[in-house]
Design a protein around this motif. Structure first.
Motif: not given
Length: 485
Positions: A74-86, A312-326
């Motif tokens: 539901t949130s802006d952190d995530a999309d449904k994912g999977s395939s378009a038809g699922d 979510l990807v674009n929200s991180y500040l440059p160099g934040d290690v939390r991005k690649d850990a998430t």
């Protein structure tokens, strides 16, 4: 309750959803001639009785597909994912905020929590009849009350006012069912019950360090205090939240792991940062949490739902290690050396839900032996920071945020602390951990955040989810539907 023991269910406790009309008795198997009285006269059964409450945490209708859908997709952190038809039955509607009361996910969340509450109520009822050491009994009752409070916290955040059932109810008693089981309490009344359960649990629960290794993972004093601090925050009881968070911080029981990436890996389970986790093992695993979010394609690691959003990807500040850990990026090399193909169905997946087949307990895609984090010390630092800010104590707010930032690669907060500063830090620290939707709603920032992500948040409706239609029907219309549904 360590990784070797975990949640051993008692054979006789048959849990059922409170609103589903199932039996509410302690049903002891008769093949060995044991009766309920025999069972209750054996003090050794007391712990197993409460273990049967804990075991509910592992079920599919607790923290798996439906929970992932309504708290994350539901949130802006995530999309449904999977395939378009699922569609994942209704997860496409969660993604678009076009859900309704008939959607399966809401009924699963409702039913799962009330099944857990049913078990907790039964455990408390029968523990009272056991002739066992008073301190042990008080502790076990406190554990059951903590779990009951946790599930009511889930319910009140999702649905607002809900029925509050705390006793052992005869499901043949129609009048009581209509008055209690099928009647919503107000949001304030639900929170009052949560506070009561936790305040009663706190003095009877041990500190984390006071449990033996065999009992690691059981509810602790710190877990009850942490949940209470969070419940206070959601009610805007800033001073109480500030003070209760400080109880956890000053207990000396918790700290941040040096490496943020370890928090959600098996190596970080029940570590310094852990306040409460769903305990999973190779023998009794968590159903489909990892599988639902595992990368989809070749090789196939799961269903591929709940993918981190571009927002979510674009929200991180440059160099934040939390991005690649998430965020697990397709076409990359993972922490265990696994090389991911660039041809997976989606470009990104939830790294925190990833379970290594190479370096962690692996029992197949459907059931995972990896723990699920529910309460973390980092969350308490964020709660303390927000409560401090709301009280005008900007220096304390900054100090707690800086404590978190030490391991991020970003350094201290430089600009003056604002509410948005704290909301941003919560997003980055707790990303993909089922907090973002609730944080947006409670801070009043959901309409703008959803609009920026191409979604329409309907003010006056989307602050809560719909009461599941099957529950309204079962109640004969006594359960009043939430506004707008």
């Amino acid at each position: 309750m360590n990784k070797n023991i975990k949640y051993k269910c008692i054979a006789g406790l048959m849990a059922a959803a409170l609103l589903a009309g199932c039996n509410d008795e302690l049903d002891v198997e008769q093949r060995d001639g044991q009766t309920v009285n025999d069972y209750l006269s054996n003090p050794a059964n007391a712990t197993n009785l409460v273990n049967g409450v804990y075991s509910k945490l592992l079920d599919f209708n607790m923290y798996s597909f439906s929970w992932i859908g309504i708290t994350s997709i539901t949130s802006d952190d995530a999309d449904k994912g999977s395939s378009a038809g699922d569609t994942g039955t209704d997860k496409h509607k969660m993604d678009a905020l076009t859900f309704s009361s008939s959607d399966l996910s809401f009924n699963e969340i409702w039913t799962g929590r009330y099944e857990g509450i049913y078990r907790a109520n039964n455990a408390i009822f029968y523990l009272d009849q056991l002739q066992i050491d008073a301190a042990l009994k008080n502790r076990l009752v406190a554990e059951a009350k903590f779990l009951r409070a946790l599930w009511y916290f889930d319910l009140v955040r999702c649905f607002g006012g809900v029925p509050v059932v705390t006793g052992n109810i005869d499901l043949n008693d129609t009048e009581t069912i209509n008055e209690i089981v099928f009647t919503k309490k107000t949001k304030a009344e639900v929170y009052a019950q949560i506070e009561t359960d936790l305040m009663e649990a706190i003095p009877a629960l041990p500190l984390k360090s006071q449990y033996s290794a065999a009992d690691m993972g059981r509810a602790t004093k710190g877990a009850a205090q942490a949940l209470l601090a969070k419940a206070y925050l959601y009610q805007e009881k800033w001073q109480q939240s500030f003070d209760m968070a400080n109880e956890v911080i000053n207990s000396g029981q918790y700290g941040l792991l040096p490496n943020y990436a370890h928090v959600w890996r098996e190596v970080g389970e029940n570590g310094a940062e852990s306040i409460f986790e769903v305990q999973a093992t190779a023998n009794l695993g968590l159903v489909d949490y990892t599988n639902v979010q595992g990368p989809r394609g070749t090789p196939d690691l799961g269903w591929g739902f709940n993918t981190p959003s571009e927002s979510l990807v674009n929200s991180y500040l440059p160099g934040d290690v939390r991005k690649d850990a998430t965020i697990l990026f397709s076409g990359s090399v993972l922490w265990d050396g696994f090389v991911t193909p660039a041809t997976w169905t989606n470009p990104r997946y939830n790294y925190k839900a990833y379970q290594s087949q190479i370096s962690e307990t692996w029992i197949g895609k459907g059931v995972t032996g990896k723990n699920l984090r529910i309460l973390k010390y980092s969350d308490i630092l964020l709660i303390r920071a927000e409560a401090a800010f709301r009280l005008g104590n900007l220096s304390e707010a900054k100090n707690r945020l800086d404590e978190l930032r030490l391991r991020t690669g970003l350094g201290p907060v430089t600009a003056p602390v604002t509410l948005q500063t704290i909301i941003n830090e919560r997003r980055w620290e707790m990303a993909m951990e089922h907090e973002r939707w609730f944080d947006l709603v409670r801070t009043g920032t959901a309409p703008a955040a959803m609009a920026a992500n191409g979604k329409t948040f309907i003010v006056g409706t989307h602050e809560v989810f719909p009461i599941p239609a099957p529950q309204v029907t079962a109640s004969g219309g006594r359960l009043i539907q939430n506004n707008g549904y």
